[in-house]
Motif scaffolding. Structure first.
Motif, PDB file in Angstrom:
ATOM      1  N   HIS A  20       6.811   6.418  -7.384  1.00 27.68           N
ATOM      2  CA  HIS A  20       6.865   5.194  -6.592  1.00 27.68           C
ATOM      3  C   HIS A  20       7.276   4.016  -7.473  1.00 27.68           C
ATOM      4  O   HIS A  20       7.046   4.009  -8.682  1.00 27.68           O
ATOM      5  N   TYR A  22       5.957   1.358  -7.944  1.00 25.66           N
ATOM      6  CA  TYR A  22       4.847   0.663  -8.590  1.00 25.66           C
ATOM      7  C   TYR A  22       4.307   1.414  -9.810  1.00 25.66           C
ATOM      8  O   TYR A  22       3.327   0.990 -10.417  1.00 25.66           O
ATOM      9  N   ASP A  36      10.438   3.708  -2.527  1.00 24.48           N
ATOM     10  CA  ASP A  36       9.249   3.347  -1.757  1.00 24.48           C
ATOM     11  C   ASP A  36       8.783   4.606  -1.026  1.00 24.48           C
ATOM     12  O   ASP A  36       9.394   5.676  -1.139  1.00 24.48           O
ATOM     13  N   SER A  37       7.714   4.482  -0.262  1.00 25.91           N
ATOM     14  CA  SER A  37       7.169   5.715   0.308  1.00 25.91           C
ATOM     15  C   SER A  37       8.103   6.347   1.335  1.00 25.91           C
ATOM     16  O   SER A  37       8.120   7.576   1.476  1.00 25.91           O
ATOM     17  N   MET A  60       0.519   9.248  -0.532  1.00 26.82           N
ATOM     18  CA  MET A  60       1.955   9.531  -0.682  1.00 26.82           C
ATOM     19  C   MET A  60       2.167  11.022  -0.992  1.00 26.82           C
ATOM     20  O   MET A  60       3.072  11.662  -0.437  1.00 26.82           O
ATOM     21  N   TYR A 108       0.733   2.772   9.411  1.00 25.46           N
ATOM     22  CA  TYR A 108       1.403   2.598   8.125  1.00 25.46           C
ATOM     23  C   TYR A 108       1.179   3.888   7.333  1.00 25.46           C
ATOM     24  O   TYR A 108       0.099   4.494   7.428  1.00 25.46           O
ATOM     25  N   ASN A 110       0.395   4.185   4.501  1.00 28.11           N
ATOM     26  CA  ASN A 110      -0.803   3.977   3.670  1.00 28.11           C
ATOM     27  C   ASN A 110      -2.044   4.269   4.505  1.00 28.11           C
ATOM     28  O   ASN A 110      -2.846   3.392   4.822  1.00 28.11           O
ATOM     29  N   THR A 124       6.616   2.559   7.472  1.00 27.60           N
ATOM     30  CA  THR A 124       6.404   2.001   6.132  1.00 27.60           C
ATOM     31  C   THR A 124       6.654   0.503   6.250  1.00 27.60           C
ATOM     32  O   THR A 124       7.070   0.011   7.321  1.00 27.60           O
ATOM     33  N   SER A 125       6.473  -0.207   5.142  1.00 25.98           N
ATOM     34  CA  SER A 125       6.760  -1.641   5.221  1.00 25.98           C
ATOM     35  C   SER A 125       8.260  -1.877   5.384  1.00 25.98           C
ATOM     36  O   SER A 125       8.682  -2.917   5.867  1.00 25.98           O
ATOM     37  N   HIS A 194       5.749  -9.463  -0.520  1.00 27.35           N
ATOM     38  CA  HIS A 194       5.624  -8.228   0.246  1.00 27.35           C
ATOM     39  C   HIS A 194       4.919  -8.547   1.566  1.00 27.35           C
ATOM     40  O   HIS A 194       4.058  -9.440   1.607  1.00 27.35           O
ATOM     41  N   GLU A 196       2.529  -7.197   2.886  1.00 29.25           N
ATOM     42  CA  GLU A 196       1.071  -7.033   2.808  1.00 29.25           C
ATOM     43  C   GLU A 196       0.390  -8.317   2.332  1.00 29.25           C
ATOM     44  O   GLU A 196      -0.832  -8.389   2.275  1.00 29.25           O
ATOM     45  N   SER A 210       9.870  -5.307   1.853  1.00 28.09           N
ATOM     46  CA  SER A 210       9.273  -4.108   1.247  1.00 28.09           C
ATOM     47  C   SER A 210       9.931  -3.926  -0.122  1.00 28.09           C
ATOM     48  O   SER A 210      10.932  -4.588  -0.439  1.00 28.09           O
ATOM     49  N   THR A 211       9.417  -2.992  -0.917  1.00 31.01           N
ATOM     50  CA  THR A 211      10.052  -2.800  -2.227  1.00 31.01           C
ATOM     51  C   THR A 211      11.493  -2.285  -2.064  1.00 31.01           C
ATOM     52  O   THR A 211      12.379  -2.679  -2.824  1.00 31.01           O
TER      53      THR A 211
HETATM   54  O1  CIZ Z   1       5.925   1.635   1.458  1.00 36.08           O
HETATM   55  C1  CIZ Z   1       5.625   1.651   0.275  1.00 36.08           C
HETATM   56  O2  CIZ Z   1       6.037   2.474  -0.512  1.00 36.08           O
HETATM   57  C2  CIZ Z   1       4.721   0.625  -0.256  1.00 36.08           C
HETATM   58  C3  CIZ Z   1       3.323   0.969  -0.476  1.00 36.08           C
HETATM   59  C4  CIZ Z   1       5.218  -0.546  -0.521  1.00 36.08           C
HETATM   60  C5  CIZ Z   1       6.649  -0.814  -0.390  1.00 36.08           C
HETATM   61  O3  CIZ Z   1       7.009  -1.846   0.131  1.00 36.08           O
HETATM   62  O4  CIZ Z   1       7.460  -0.014  -0.819  1.00 36.08           O
END
Ligand code: CIZ
Length: 297
Positions: A20, A22, A36-37, A60, A108, A110, A124-125, A194, A196, A210-211
């Motif tokens: 991921h 992060y 991202d996820s 994930m 989501y 998550n 997802t976001s 983000h 969130e 989102s990322t």
């Molecule tokens: O969706 C995802 O992977 C997360 C947790 C954040 C993002 O924005 O990518």
């Protein structure tokens, strides 16, 4: 070097390493795919590898296993979890559904596999707005992140988005404040946050993404203050070395930081820790995840 040994073992075992955005920089560097996820879920579905080493948090890796019941999915540390995902239980989803007859349930990614099994569709976001827009239902129970629910509601005023639970949140993202936005603007940066993050931070930022959205938008900006997990700025700096990406100091998700290179090596040497999802739960959750993946992108 440890990274070379990881790559050697992965090749020998026919393993793919997914990480991921992060994850720690050195873990990002040994991965076959970053994302991202949603992107990682798609990679997990498309891979032909026998073994998937998933560098992320448990929900994930569970998603990768649900999409690949016949493959071995390994999460290199056992206790990389997500407090946001744990804020919602399957009982809460069933009760909310019973009290909102006719509403759709959008969860989501998550969230736990048991909760996904109760959902009509996941999101997802990156695709939450598109997922909710695609539904015929006007009332949508949306969880577990109330700030992402707010973001969707802003984009789709014609729908009624009911957050489930009412105040689910990511402990990292709610720590960003208007002072962080102001500090970015004072530096002359574009501020991206983000979804969130809290509604006031979303409203004051120049962009909410989102990322995956950040990766796509970054080439259009010379300097960014990035209000999400700080490792995201490593990913962006590798992709766009000519631009400046400023994280907020100390913006770390401790669960995302649990996997170290030593853990990835251990995972490849021992096969630990294999992810298991009970077959009936997996089948129901798979339906909700595949419905999301099947939407046009
Ligand atoms: O969706 C995802 O992977 C997360 C947790 C954040 C993002 O924005 O990518």
């Amino acid at each position: 070097m440890i990274a070379d040994e990881i790559r050697r073992l992965a090749a020998e075992q026919g393993a793919v390493i997914l990480a991921h955005n992060y994850e720690r920089p050195e873990v990002q560097d040994v991965a076959d795919f970053l994302g991202d996820s949603l992107e990682l879920a798609i990679r997990a579905k498309e891979t032909t590898a026998d073994v998937i080493v998933f560098c992320g948090v448990d929900f994930m890796a569970e998603t990768a296993k649900i999409l690949n019941p016949g493959r071995k999915v390994i999460l290199p540390v056992q206790d990389a979890t997500c407090p946001l995902a744990e804020a919602l239980t399957p009982e809460m989803v069933r009760e909310a559904r019973a009290s909102h007859p006719g509403a759709a349930v959008v969860l989501y990614v998550n969230s736990t596999a048991e909760c996904k099994a109760e959902a009509d569709i996941t999101c997802t976001s990156a695709n939450a707005v598109d997922v909710v827009r695609s539904l015929a239902e006007d009332v949508v129970l949306f969880g577990p992140d109330a700030n992402l629910a707010h973001f969707v509601q802003q984009h789709l005023p014609e729908k009624q988005i009911v957050p489930l639970p009412p105040e689910g949140h990511c402990p990292l993202h709610v720590r960003f404040s208007l002072a962080d936005v102001e500090a970015g603007h004072a530096r002359g940066d574009t501020v991206v946050c983000h979804p969130e993050c809290n509604p006031d931070v979303q409203a004051a930022s120049d962009l909410v993404a989102s990322t995956g959205g950040m990766v796509r938008e970054a080439p259009h900006h010379a300097a960014w203050t990035v209000l999400t997990e700080e490792a995201m700025t490593y990913r962006l700096s590798c992709l766009y070395p000519e631009a400046a990406f400023h994280p907020v100091e100390g913006a770390e998700c401790e669960d995302m930081k649990k996997i170290r290179l030593e853990d990835v090596l251990h995972a490849l040497r021992t096969g630990e820790y294999e992810v298991q999802v009970e077959a009936t739960i997996a089948a129901r959750a798979r339906h909700a995840i595949e419905r999301m993946i099947a939407l046009p992108r």
